[in-house]
Design an enzyme around this catalytic site. Structure first.
Site: not given
Length: 259
Positions: A149, A162
């Site tokens: 990501s 995250y």
């Protein structure tokens, strides 16, 4: 007709988080290049629906697309996944796509919550890579692609755990690429920005938030799962045979944004 450099015919790919969104799009893309696809996801009903959809879209051998419901965060189930792949004839490609998140301020996470994010985003991928290594190293050219990501490359409002887990996934990609090059295994990653999936729909439904996202995205739109899948498939192809240890952003230019 694809040239051999642009074909995955005869190759077997395992895709985690395969029942929807980016994972399902990756399965579809790999099937389009001629690979046999082994789908894994937690929800048995959603997984079977996705498998049946792909089987209808890509009519061919009965075993062209197979599915196994499993939780990649569970040790025993991970071992079952790899044993299942071995029963099908072994792996040439591993796509670590399963992931999850809980977005909140750093001080509001319980320990079990942030640890769960690491379990699904990082530790499961690390263990699946290790378990799959004996199968992947049997071939002259195998590939692992990890779905990271942009949150692992810069600050994004996804919550610290995250971003931390994805940054570690990117570093894992680099380490394994170097360590396993001699085993004929290329290891790469992709780093998406906002992609139109079920998970992102609630946030992007807020028009003010959507405007903020688009203002930070030079291409001025949200990405589609198929656009991530195309980058993943390319990294698996013989055409990408000299690419390893890379992390390709699929972000509409987000990371290159400047004032």
């Amino acid at each position: 007709m694809h040239s051999p450099r642009w074909s995955l015919s005869g190759q077997r790919a395992l895709v985690t988080g395969a029942s929807a969104g980016i994972g399902l799009a990756i399965c579809r893309e790999l099937l389009g290049f001629g690979a046999q696809v082994l789908m894994v996801a937690r929800d048995p009903d959603a997984l079977e629906q996705a498998r049946a959809e792909l089987e209808e879209e890509f009519p061919g051998p009965e075993d062209a697309v197979l599915a196994l419901p499993a939780d990649v965060t569970d040790d025993e189930q991970r071992a079952d996944i790899i044993d299942w792949a071995a029963d099908q004839g072994g792996l040439h490609i591993l796509i670590n796509n399963a992931g999850g998140n809980l977005t909140r301020p750093t001080l509001d996470y319980g320990e079990d919550q942030w640890r769960e994010i690491f379990e699904i985003n990082l530790f499961s991928a690390f263990e699946l890579c290790r378990l799959a290594h004996p199968q992947l190293s049997r071939h002259a050219a195998s590939a692992i692609v990890n779905v990271g990501s942009v949150s692992g490359l810069t600050h994004v409002r996804t919550g610290a755990p995250y971003g931390m887990s994805k940054a570690a996934l990117h570093q894992m990609t680099k380490n394994l690429a170097v360590e396993w090059a001699e085993d004929g295994i290329r290891v790469n990653a992709v780093a998406p920005w906002y992609i139109r999936t079920r998970r992102t729909r609630p946030k992007l439904a807020d028009p003010d938030y959507l405007d903020e996202v688009l203002l930070r995205t030079p291409l001025g739109r949200i990405g589609e799962p198929e656009e991530v899948a195309a980058a993943v498939a390319f990294l698996c192809l013989p055409a990408a045979s000299y690419i390893t240890g890379e992390c390709i952003a699929v972000d509409g230019g987000f990371l290159r944004y400047g004032f």
